[in-house]
Design a protein around this motif. Structure first.
Motif, PDB file in Angstrom:
ATOM      1  N   LYS A  36       0.846  -1.192   0.000  1.00  0.00           N
ATOM      2  CA  LYS A  36       0.000   0.000   0.000  1.00  0.00           C
ATOM      3  C   LYS A  36       0.885   1.247   0.000  1.00  0.00           C
ATOM      4  O   LYS A  36       1.738   1.404   0.869  1.00  0.00           O
ATOM      5  CB  LYS A  36      -0.899   0.006   1.234  1.00  0.00           C
ATOM      6  N   GLY A  37       0.670   2.108  -0.990  1.00  0.00           N
ATOM      7  CA  GLY A  37       1.488   3.304  -1.091  1.00  0.00           C
ATOM      8  C   GLY A  37       0.658   4.576  -1.182  1.00  0.00           C
ATOM      9  O   GLY A  37      -0.515   4.546  -1.550  1.00  0.00           O
ATOM     10  N   GLU A  38       1.275   5.700  -0.841  1.00  0.00           N
ATOM     11  CA  GLU A  38       0.661   7.019  -0.942  1.00  0.00           C
ATOM     12  C   GLU A  38       1.648   7.968  -1.615  1.00  0.00           C
ATOM     13  O   GLU A  38       2.864   7.755  -1.575  1.00  0.00           O
ATOM     14  CB  GLU A  38       0.280   7.577   0.436  1.00  0.00           C
ATOM     15  N   LEU A  39       1.106   9.033  -2.224  1.00  0.00           N
ATOM     16  CA  LEU A  39       1.917  10.006  -2.945  1.00  0.00           C
ATOM     17  C   LEU A  39       1.884  11.352  -2.230  1.00  0.00           C
ATOM     18  O   LEU A  39       0.826  11.958  -2.064  1.00  0.00           O
ATOM     19  CB  LEU A  39       1.404  10.178  -4.377  1.00  0.00           C
ATOM     20  N   PHE A  40       3.059  11.814  -1.816  1.00  0.00           N
ATOM     21  CA  PHE A  40       3.216  13.130  -1.200  1.00  0.00           C
ATOM     22  C   PHE A  40       3.833  14.054  -2.253  1.00  0.00           C
ATOM     23  O   PHE A  40       5.021  14.003  -2.524  1.00  0.00           O
ATOM     24  CB  PHE A  40       4.124  13.021   0.028  1.00  0.00           C
ATOM     25  N   SER A  41       2.980  14.898  -2.868  1.00  0.00           N
ATOM     26  CA  SER A  41       3.424  15.647  -4.041  1.00  0.00           C
ATOM     27  C   SER A  41       2.492  16.827  -4.281  1.00  0.00           C
ATOM     28  O   SER A  41       1.339  16.839  -3.831  1.00  0.00           O
ATOM     29  CB  SER A  41       3.405  14.718  -5.271  1.00  0.00           C
ATOM     30  N   ASP A  42       3.001  17.829  -5.012  1.00  0.00           N
ATOM     31  CA  ASP A  42       2.128  18.910  -5.460  1.00  0.00           C
ATOM     32  C   ASP A  42       1.023  18.374  -6.358  1.00  0.00           C
ATOM     33  O   ASP A  42      -0.051  18.982  -6.462  1.00  0.00           O
ATOM     34  CB  ASP A  42       2.942  19.964  -6.226  1.00  0.00           C
ATOM     35  N   ILE A  43       1.271  17.251  -7.016  1.00  0.00           N
ATOM     36  CA  ILE A  43       0.241  16.617  -7.843  1.00  0.00           C
ATOM     37  C   ILE A  43      -0.959  16.256  -6.972  1.00  0.00           C
ATOM     38  O   ILE A  43      -2.119  16.496  -7.342  1.00  0.00           O
ATOM     39  CB  ILE A  43       0.800  15.347  -8.538  1.00  0.00           C
ATOM     40  N   THR A  44      -0.703  15.699  -5.791  1.00  0.00           N
ATOM     41  CA  THR A  44      -1.773  15.345  -4.862  1.00  0.00           C
ATOM     42  C   THR A  44      -2.481  16.589  -4.346  1.00  0.00           C
ATOM     43  O   THR A  44      -3.718  16.625  -4.255  1.00  0.00           O
ATOM     44  CB  THR A  44      -1.205  14.546  -3.682  1.00  0.00           C
ATOM     45  N   LEU A  45      -1.713  17.619  -4.022  1.00  0.00           N
ATOM     46  CA  LEU A  45      -2.307  18.865  -3.527  1.00  0.00           C
ATOM     47  C   LEU A  45      -3.256  19.462  -4.558  1.00  0.00           C
ATOM     48  O   LEU A  45      -4.355  19.926  -4.218  1.00  0.00           O
ATOM     49  CB  LEU A  45      -1.209  19.865  -3.178  1.00  0.00           C
ATOM     50  N   LYS A  46      -2.842  19.471  -5.824  1.00  0.00           N
ATOM     51  CA  LYS A  46      -3.689  20.035  -6.879  1.00  0.00           C
ATOM     52  C   LYS A  46      -4.986  19.240  -7.036  1.00  0.00           C
ATOM     53  O   LYS A  46      -6.055  19.810  -7.265  1.00  0.00           O
ATOM     54  CB  LYS A  46      -2.918  20.073  -8.200  1.00  0.00           C
ATOM     55  N   ASN A  96       9.602  16.179  -5.015  1.00  0.00           N
ATOM     56  CA  ASN A  96      10.017  17.588  -4.909  1.00  0.00           C
ATOM     57  C   ASN A  96       9.410  18.265  -3.685  1.00  0.00           C
ATOM     58  O   ASN A  96       8.721  19.283  -3.766  1.00  0.00           O
ATOM     59  CB  ASN A  96       9.643  18.344  -6.184  1.00  0.00           C
ATOM     60  N   ILE A  97       9.710  17.701  -2.541  1.00  0.00           N
ATOM     61  CA  ILE A  97       9.029  18.059  -1.300  1.00  0.00           C
ATOM     62  C   ILE A  97       9.354  19.457  -0.795  1.00  0.00           C
ATOM     63  O   ILE A  97       8.622  20.011   0.020  1.00  0.00           O
ATOM     64  CB  ILE A  97       9.355  17.032  -0.193  1.00  0.00           C
ATOM     65  N   PHE A  98      10.457  20.058  -1.259  1.00  0.00           N
ATOM     66  CA  PHE A  98      10.879  21.342  -0.699  1.00  0.00           C
ATOM     67  C   PHE A  98      10.482  22.543  -1.548  1.00  0.00           C
ATOM     68  O   PHE A  98      10.771  23.685  -1.169  1.00  0.00           O
ATOM     69  CB  PHE A  98      12.399  21.338  -0.486  1.00  0.00           C
ATOM     70  N   ASP A  99       9.842  22.330  -2.694  1.00  0.00           N
ATOM     71  CA  ASP A  99       9.424  23.453  -3.537  1.00  0.00           C
ATOM     72  C   ASP A  99       8.488  24.370  -2.761  1.00  0.00           C
ATOM     73  O   ASP A  99       7.585  23.918  -2.046  1.00  0.00           O
ATOM     74  CB  ASP A  99       8.698  22.945  -4.791  1.00  0.00           C
ATOM     75  N   GLN A 118      11.548   5.246   9.862  1.00  0.00           N
ATOM     76  CA  GLN A 118      11.817   4.140  10.782  1.00  0.00           C
ATOM     77  C   GLN A 118      10.814   3.005  10.626  1.00  0.00           C
ATOM     78  O   GLN A 118      11.089   1.869  11.010  1.00  0.00           O
ATOM     79  CB  GLN A 118      11.802   4.648  12.231  1.00  0.00           C
ATOM     80  N   ARG A 119       9.644   3.313  10.030  1.00  0.00           N
ATOM     81  CA  ARG A 119       8.613   2.271   9.904  1.00  0.00           C
ATOM     82  C   ARG A 119       7.981   2.200   8.518  1.00  0.00           C
ATOM     83  O   ARG A 119       7.211   1.269   8.248  1.00  0.00           O
ATOM     84  CB  ARG A 119       7.515   2.504  10.944  1.00  0.00           C
ATOM     85  N   VAL A 120       8.286   3.165   7.656  1.00  0.00           N
ATOM     86  CA  VAL A 120       7.694   3.200   6.324  1.00  0.00           C
ATOM     87  C   VAL A 120       8.807   3.413   5.297  1.00  0.00           C
ATOM     88  O   VAL A 120       9.722   4.206   5.522  1.00  0.00           O
ATOM     89  CB  VAL A 120       6.655   4.343   6.200  1.00  0.00           C
ATOM     90  N   VAL A 121       8.735   2.707   4.179  1.00  0.00           N
ATOM     91  CA  VAL A 121       9.719   2.887   3.108  1.00  0.00           C
ATOM     92  C   VAL A 121       9.448   4.208   2.395  1.00  0.00           C
ATOM     93  O   VAL A 121       8.303   4.516   2.041  1.00  0.00           O
ATOM     94  CB  VAL A 121       9.651   1.723   2.099  1.00  0.00           C
ATOM     95  N   VAL A 122      10.485   4.997   2.212  1.00  0.00           N
ATOM     96  CA  VAL A 122      10.381   6.289   1.542  1.00  0.00           C
ATOM     97  C   VAL A 122      11.055   6.209   0.182  1.00  0.00           C
ATOM     98  O   VAL A 122      12.226   5.850   0.078  1.00  0.00           O
ATOM     99  CB  VAL A 122      11.024   7.415   2.378  1.00  0.00           C
ATOM    100  N   ILE A 123      10.292   6.528  -0.872  1.00  0.00           N
ATOM    101  CA  ILE A 123      10.808   6.596  -2.235  1.00  0.00           C
ATOM    102  C   ILE A 123      10.747   8.060  -2.663  1.00  0.00           C
ATOM    103  O   ILE A 123       9.660   8.632  -2.770  1.00  0.00           O
ATOM    104  CB  ILE A 123       9.973   5.735  -3.213  1.00  0.00           C
ATOM    105  N   GLN A 124      11.887   8.666  -2.876  1.00  0.00           N
ATOM    106  CA  GLN A 124      11.935  10.098  -3.188  1.00  0.00           C
ATOM    107  C   GLN A 124      12.178  10.335  -4.671  1.00  0.00           C
ATOM    108  O   GLN A 124      12.962   9.642  -5.313  1.00  0.00           O
ATOM    109  CB  GLN A 124      13.042  10.786  -2.378  1.00  0.00           C
ATOM    110  N   ILE A 125      11.486  11.358  -5.211  1.00  0.00           N
ATOM    111  CA  ILE A 125      11.747  11.850  -6.562  1.00  0.00           C
ATOM    112  C   ILE A 125      12.260  13.274  -6.406  1.00  0.00           C
ATOM    113  O   ILE A 125      11.601  14.115  -5.784  1.00  0.00           O
ATOM    114  CB  ILE A 125      10.474  11.821  -7.424  1.00  0.00           C
ATOM    115  N   ALA A 126      13.448  13.549  -6.952  1.00  0.00           N
ATOM    116  CA  ALA A 126      14.075  14.854  -6.747  1.00  0.00           C
ATOM    117  C   ALA A 126      14.704  15.363  -8.037  1.00  0.00           C
ATOM    118  O   ALA A 126      15.309  14.596  -8.790  1.00  0.00           O
ATOM    119  CB  ALA A 126      15.136  14.773  -5.652  1.00  0.00           C
ATOM    120  N   ASN A 127      14.552  16.679  -8.272  1.00  0.00           N
ATOM    121  CA  ASN A 127      15.226  17.333  -9.398  1.00  0.00           C
ATOM    122  C   ASN A 127      16.560  17.937  -8.982  1.00  0.00           C
ATOM    123  O   ASN A 127      17.370  18.290  -9.839  1.00  0.00           O
ATOM    124  CB  ASN A 127      14.357  18.475  -9.952  1.00  0.00           C
ATOM    125  N   ARG A 128      16.743  18.112  -7.691  1.00  0.00           N
ATOM    126  CA  ARG A 128      17.957  18.741  -7.175  1.00  0.00           C
ATOM    127  C   ARG A 128      18.727  17.753  -6.299  1.00  0.00           C
ATOM    128  O   ARG A 128      18.168  17.175  -5.364  1.00  0.00           O
ATOM    129  CB  ARG A 128      17.609  19.984  -6.362  1.00  0.00           C
TER     130      ARG A 128
END
Length: 408
Positions: A36-46, A96-99, A118-128
């Protein structure tokens, strides 16, 4: 296959939406397809905001503020992250969590993600490169269509060789010299509904200056910009000088805006018409969204010179919408500068750009600062790599409103 924290370091030429879809479906990291995964992104915010507008449903929050749109960028991201945590996912894709975030908000988000890791796998997408979270060990880079694992230390910084070799084109017409200061605030105070925003702002901007405006989210940066460009009625009654004239001395908003070139990171969304690169740049002479009149020969000539400077002369007939993300930003900068305005305002212009395109954009800004008399006001939360503003004006929030300080 054990699943570990990982980062995907991508360029603006990569298809981020496709990458996200491939990750969720396990095409790149196979175990994700069964988790089970979730997306933390400006895409989700929009998407959340679009749903709120469409259905008048306030989605992930219950608050006296009611609308999610009314929150600052930092508050939105903190609320979204908490909502995602409450869903108890096995993994989270963070994009792009810091934009748009100030330093304090970046540190707060990073701290929550470190705790979450510590309990969830984090997959990051970054331009910088510098945005890649410290706890992530596996970093993947797109190499000829395939993501290859790299060590953080061997990912090269972009080549800083000067890209723009032609001179900045000369103006078609020059504005009259203005008496300094070009812009000045004297003891300026702004409040909304009794809430103080800025207090006793004293700021002098002369012709040819190159300033960076900094400050936390909500500190009043946008308020100061609106006092300059005529969008804010609270400028009246204040001791403000714009282009050598006291505010309220008879100038119209349109007369003020003619003297300003403006660019923000979200401007590309305003240009939905299929205009060519040439027409996009020429439209800067007219401050229009699109070109509706026949351009003059000299306007075409100057536009061609700008395209040559950008090394896009061969793309003059290409539709603006067909350009790469980084190319669009450069064209919009040329559009803002083509009339050589006395003042160029750049409002978070590098948000969303990858390291290479940030380097190119900042190179062009430095060149404009060196070769023209245009005053530059660059707004950013970051200390931009390669950018060389001469002075910094920084806002510091307080209970009575933000105060400002100048520094070199």
């Amino acid at each position: 296959m054990a699943l570990h924290h990982a980062a995907f370091y991508i360029s603006n030429n990569d298809n981020k939406e496709q990458l996200i879809d491939d990750l969720f479906k396990g095409r790149i990291l196979k175990p994700l397809s069964e988790l089970k995964g979730e997306l933390f992104s400006d895409i989700t915010l929009k998407k959340i905001i679009a749903e709120e507008i469409r259905h008048e449903h306030f989605g992930i929050i219950q608050s006296p503020k009611n609308s999610f749109q009314k929150y600052s960028e930092g508050e939105k991201k903190k609320l979204l992250l908490q909502w995602i945590i409450d869903q108890e996912p096995d993994y989270i894709i963070v994009d792009n969590i810091f934009d748009h975030l100030d330093v304090a908000s970046q540190e707060s988000i990073a701290k929550r993600l470190i705790e979450l890791s510590q309990r969830v796998v984090v997959i990051q997408i970054a331009n910088r490169k510098d945005d890649i979270l410290s706890f992530i060990g596996k970093i993947y880079v797109d190499t000829d269509g395939t993501f290859t694992k790299y060590d953080r230390s061997v990912i090269n910084n972009p080549d800083s060789t000067m890209y723009f070799v032609n001179a900045v084109p000369q103006p078609i017409q020059t504005y009259s010299d203005f008496d300094n200061p070009l812009i000045e605030f004297k003891n300026v105070n702004v409040s909304y509904d009794g809430r103080p925003i800025v207090k006793d702002i004293n700021w002098r901007i002369n012709q040819g200056d190159f300033w960076q405006l900094m400050g936390p989210n909500g500190s009043g940066k946008s308020t100061l910009l609106s006092l300059i460009n005529g969008h804010n009625s609270k400028a009246y009654g204040q001791d403000i000088t714009l282009f050598g004239l006291k505010k309220g001395s008879g100038e119209s908003i349109w007369e003020i805006r003619k003297k300003i070139g403006y660019f923000s990171s979200d401007m590309a969304q305003q240009f939905s018409r299929m205009d060519s690169v040439e027409h996009m740049i020429i439209s800067g002479f007219l401050d229009s969204i699109g070109l509706y009149v026949k351009p003059t020969d000299i306007q075409r000539e100057r536009a061609q010179e700008w395209m040559n400077l950008l090394r896009m002369g061969h793309l003059k007939k290409r539709y603006f919408q067909k350009l790469s993300f980084g190319q669009q930003r450069l064209v919009l900068l040329a559009r803002a500068m083509v009339k050589h305005p006395p003042l160029l305002i750049l409002d978070e212009p590098t948000v969303g750009l990858d390291d290479e395109n940030v380097m190119l954009f900042n190179q062009l800004i430095n060149k404009i600062a060196e070769e023209t008399s245009t005053t530059i006001l660059f707004v950013s939360h970051r200390k931009e790599a390669g950018l060389v503003p001469i002075q910094i004006y920084e806002l510091f929030p307080g209970d009575e409103g933000s105060i400002g300080r100048s520094r070199k």
